[in-house]
Design a protein around this motif. Structure first.
Motif, PDB file in Angstrom:
ATOM      1  N   UNK A   1       0.813  -1.214   0.000  1.00  0.00           N
ATOM      2  CA  UNK A   1       0.000   0.000   0.000  1.00  0.00           C
ATOM      3  C   UNK A   1       0.849   1.268   0.000  1.00  0.00           C
ATOM      4  N   UNK A   2       2.153   1.111  -0.200  1.00  0.00           N
ATOM      5  CA  UNK A   2       3.157   2.179  -0.348  1.00  0.00           C
ATOM      6  C   UNK A   2       3.658   2.733   0.980  1.00  0.00           C
ATOM      7  N   UNK A   3       3.202   2.200   2.082  1.00  0.00           N
ATOM      8  CA  UNK A   3       3.702   2.640   3.386  1.00  0.00           C
ATOM      9  C   UNK A   3       4.406   1.494   4.110  1.00  0.00           C
ATOM     10  N   UNK A   4       4.796   0.485   3.330  1.00  0.00           N
ATOM     11  CA  UNK A   4       5.424  -0.689   3.916  1.00  0.00           C
ATOM     12  C   UNK A   4       4.429  -1.715   4.395  1.00  0.00           C
ATOM     13  N   UNK A   5       3.143  -1.389   4.312  1.00  0.00           N
ATOM     14  CA  UNK A   5       2.087  -2.301   4.735  1.00  0.00           C
ATOM     15  C   UNK A   5       1.534  -3.045   3.535  1.00  0.00           C
ATOM     16  N   UNK A   6       1.385  -4.349   3.662  1.00  0.00           N
ATOM     17  CA  UNK A   6       0.822  -5.179   2.601  1.00  0.00           C
ATOM     18  C   UNK A   6      -0.584  -5.587   3.006  1.00  0.00           C
ATOM     19  N   UNK A   7      -1.533  -5.347   2.102  1.00  0.00           N
ATOM     20  CA  UNK A   7      -2.922  -5.634   2.415  1.00  0.00           C
ATOM     21  C   UNK A   7      -3.732  -5.579   1.130  1.00  0.00           C
ATOM     22  N   UNK A   8      -5.051  -5.626   1.246  1.00  0.00           N
ATOM     23  CA  UNK A   8      -5.913  -5.494   0.079  1.00  0.00           C
ATOM     24  C   UNK A   8      -5.705  -4.118  -0.553  1.00  0.00           C
ATOM     25  N   UNK A   9      -5.549  -4.101  -1.874  1.00  0.00           N
ATOM     26  CA  UNK A   9      -5.152  -2.864  -2.540  1.00  0.00           C
ATOM     27  C   UNK A   9      -6.194  -1.769  -2.456  1.00  0.00           C
ATOM     28  N   UNK A  10      -7.472  -2.114  -2.229  1.00  0.00           N
ATOM     29  CA  UNK A  10      -8.478  -1.056  -2.159  1.00  0.00           C
ATOM     30  C   UNK A  10      -8.357  -0.220  -0.894  1.00  0.00           C
ATOM     31  N   UNK A  11      -7.474  -0.624   0.018  1.00  0.00           N
ATOM     32  CA  UNK A  11      -7.241   0.161   1.222  1.00  0.00           C
ATOM     33  C   UNK A  11      -6.346   1.362   0.988  1.00  0.00           C
ATOM     34  N   UNK A  12      -5.653   1.419  -0.161  1.00  0.00           N
ATOM     35  CA  UNK A  12      -4.754   2.544  -0.422  1.00  0.00           C
ATOM     36  C   UNK A  12      -5.519   3.850  -0.521  1.00  0.00           C
ATOM     37  N   UNK A  13      -6.682   3.824  -1.172  1.00  0.00           N
ATOM     38  CA  UNK A  13      -7.475   5.049  -1.308  1.00  0.00           C
ATOM     39  C   UNK A  13      -7.946   5.533   0.061  1.00  0.00           C
ATOM     40  N   UNK A  14      -8.369   4.599   0.896  1.00  0.00           N
ATOM     41  CA  UNK A  14      -8.829   4.972   2.228  1.00  0.00           C
ATOM     42  C   UNK A  14      -7.706   5.595   3.044  1.00  0.00           C
ATOM     43  N   UNK A  15      -6.461   5.162   2.786  1.00  0.00           N
ATOM     44  CA  UNK A  15      -5.330   5.644   3.566  1.00  0.00           C
ATOM     45  C   UNK A  15      -4.819   7.001   3.096  1.00  0.00           C
ATOM     46  N   UNK A  16      -5.054   7.343   1.824  1.00  0.00           N
ATOM     47  CA  UNK A  16      -4.488   8.595   1.337  1.00  0.00           C
ATOM     48  C   UNK A  16      -5.107   9.139   0.075  1.00  0.00           C
ATOM     49  N   UNK A  17      -6.340   8.770  -0.211  1.00  0.00           N
ATOM     50  CA  UNK A  17      -7.026   9.329  -1.359  1.00  0.00           C
ATOM     51  C   UNK A  17      -6.465   8.880  -2.689  1.00  0.00           C
ATOM     52  N   UNK A  18      -6.816   9.623  -3.751  1.00  0.00           N
ATOM     53  CA  UNK A  18      -6.441   9.218  -5.105  1.00  0.00           C
ATOM     54  C   UNK A  18      -4.925   9.202  -5.305  1.00  0.00           C
ATOM     55  N   UNK A  19      -4.196  10.137  -4.675  1.00  0.00           N
ATOM     56  CA  UNK A  19      -2.746  10.183  -4.858  1.00  0.00           C
ATOM     57  C   UNK A  19      -2.093   8.917  -4.316  1.00  0.00           C
ATOM     58  N   UNK A  20      -2.535   8.480  -3.155  1.00  0.00           N
ATOM     59  CA  UNK A  20      -1.978   7.262  -2.555  1.00  0.00           C
ATOM     60  C   UNK A  20      -2.338   6.046  -3.404  1.00  0.00           C
ATOM     61  N   UNK A  21      -3.575   5.998  -3.896  1.00  0.00           N
ATOM     62  CA  UNK A  21      -4.000   4.861  -4.714  1.00  0.00           C
ATOM     63  C   UNK A  21      -3.238   4.820  -6.036  1.00  0.00           C
ATOM     64  N   UNK A  22      -3.008   5.967  -6.654  1.00  0.00           N
ATOM     65  CA  UNK A  22      -2.229   6.015  -7.892  1.00  0.00           C
ATOM     66  C   UNK A  22      -0.791   5.580  -7.648  1.00  0.00           C
ATOM     67  N   UNK A  23      -0.219   6.024  -6.538  1.00  0.00           N
ATOM     68  CA  UNK A  23       1.143   5.619  -6.187  1.00  0.00           C
ATOM     69  C   UNK A  23       1.219   4.112  -5.990  1.00  0.00           C
ATOM     70  N   UNK A  24       0.201   3.551  -5.352  1.00  0.00           N
ATOM     71  CA  UNK A  24       0.153   2.102  -5.147  1.00  0.00           C
ATOM     72  C   UNK A  24       0.185   1.365  -6.483  1.00  0.00           C
ATOM     73  N   UNK A  25      -0.614   1.819  -7.439  1.00  0.00           N
ATOM     74  CA  UNK A  25      -0.643   1.185  -8.753  1.00  0.00           C
ATOM     75  C   UNK A  25       0.689   1.362  -9.488  1.00  0.00           C
TER      76      UNK A  25
END
Length: 391
Positions: free
Chosen positions: A146-170
């Motif tokens: 999820x880009x913070x060193x945490x591995x989990x379901x990828x849909x959690x990236x948006x919840x953690x940091x919005x579109x920027x975090x989700x784009x970074x994850x991808x």
């Protein structure tokens, strides 16, 4: 730096500044983003969002980890070698535009809340020379960094940091260069499909009951067309037979949400089918009709990095693009599913590097792509985290 090949070549020209390259990429993507706005509204789960006075617009700064370390203001991160490939005008890969389409799992009329998971994630890869589009659904339960060193379901990236975090994850998990996004809400889909005159979809017999149940769940408990949480009225018309037929807005979003036939794999396939149906409906409309839709309140429930005024100015090229590929990630022959401890049921890329190689072949036609060291590191960690649960 990773070597990439693709179909076609791009003639060498005067070397552009980073600002000029960014401006050119934005102009190129705008010619298709109108269609993406129409298409993106089908990438929904179960959500309703606040009605805004106009499309919510966000400018994003794209950069690398090295930029962050040097003090540069960066919103969305990509790998350095990927960044260099996609920002070099002479590199044929520079012609590909990549946009992330997000649908939020929020049941209130509020858009952009970082507490909302991206129930749907679709990567739209646009070839600006060949005028083709490829759509890849990233399964929401895919186990990734999820880009913070945490591995989990990828849909959690948006919840953690919005579109920027989700784009970074991808970008970092898949070696992509996603520079723009569209986030869409539930009620905009209903309005847009209805304004397009509905969409033609082949409904299977075993999908009918679930489709109607989802309609009822969205409009209220009494089948009266009222969603009491969203304070909105929508006509409820049950689907009564299978086969190729026209679905209205409520029916279309209910169809997109079905997950009891084919699990999430089938659900994402249905979403992409509706995307194609909306694309065909839009192509049958005149420029003035499409402009009228854009000027209506349909797009009040979008958030994007592209300005609506610029989109409207480029409507003329809408009908030139074709969807030539539609699939999911991870690849069906390169994934496993299982319960990963407390993280619950996940879709696990058995080998992330192999999946990324295949993804790049699908999107860009590469046959010898070499994933970055970042992807290789993530791949090793995913295997280490999940091995004991997938024996």
């Amino acid at each position: 730096m990773a070597k990439q090949q693709s179909q076609g070549t791009k003639p060498a020209g005067k070397r552009l500044t980073p600002k000029q390259r960014a401006a050119r990429k934005r102009r190129n993507i705008i010619i298709f983003i109108v269609e993406l706005f129409i298409l993106a509204i089908v990438v929904v789960g179960a959500w309703a969002i606040i009605r805004l006075t106009r499309v919510e617009h966000h400018d994003l700064n794209i950069g690398t980890v090295e930029d962050i370390e040097s003090g540069t203001d960066v919103d969305v991160v990509v790998n350095k070698d990927v960044y260099e490939n996609y920002t070099e005008p002479e590199n044929p890969m520079a012609r590909y535009m990549q946009v992330a389409l997000f649908g939020l799992d929020s049941r209130k009329r509020k858009l952009g809340a970082e507490s909302s998971r991206s129930d749907t994630i679709i990567i739209a890869c646009i070839d600006t020379q060949e005028k083709t589009v490829k759509l890849v659904s990233v399964y929401r339960d895919t186990y990734l960094n999820l880009t913070n060193g945490s591995y989990n379901k990828c849909n959690g990236a948006y919840a953690a940091g919005g579109e920027a975090r989700a784009m970074t994850m991808l970008n970092t998990n898949l070696d992509l260069y996603i520079t723009d996004y569209v986030t869409v809400g539930f009620w905009g889909l209903i309005d847009a499909v209805d304004k397009l005159g509905g969409v033609m979809v082949d409904v299977a017999e075993n999908e009918i009951s679930f489709l109607n149940d989802y309609q009822i769940s969205m409009v209220g408990t009494s089948q009266d067309g009222i969603n009491y949480d969203a304070e909105a009225y929508v006509d409820y018309t049950p689907v009564t037979q299978s086969g190729y037929q026209r679905l209205n807005g409520l029916q279309a979003v209910a169809y997109c949400r079905i997950r009891y036939v084919g699990n999430d794999y089938g659900r994402t396939e249905r979403q992409r089918k509706v995307i194609a149906a909306m694309m065909e409906a839009a192509k049958n409309m005149s420029l003035s009709e499409l402009t009228a839709i854009l000027n209506s309140d349909v797009f009040d429930e979008f958030s994007t990095s592209i300005s609506l005024d610029t989109i409207i100015s480029m409507l003329g090229d809408l009908g030139e693009y074709e969807i030539v590929e539609s699939c999911g990630f991870p690849a069906m022959d390169l994934l496993q599913s299982g319960t990963i401890g407390r993280k619950g049921s996940c879709v696990v890329p058995m080998d992330l590097t192999a999946n990324v190689i295949k993804l790049h072949e699908i999107l860009f036609g590469t046959t010898d792509y070499q994933p970055s060291e970042t992807v290789k590191e993530y791949s090793r960690q995913i295997q280490q985290d999940t091995a004991q649960y997938l024996r």
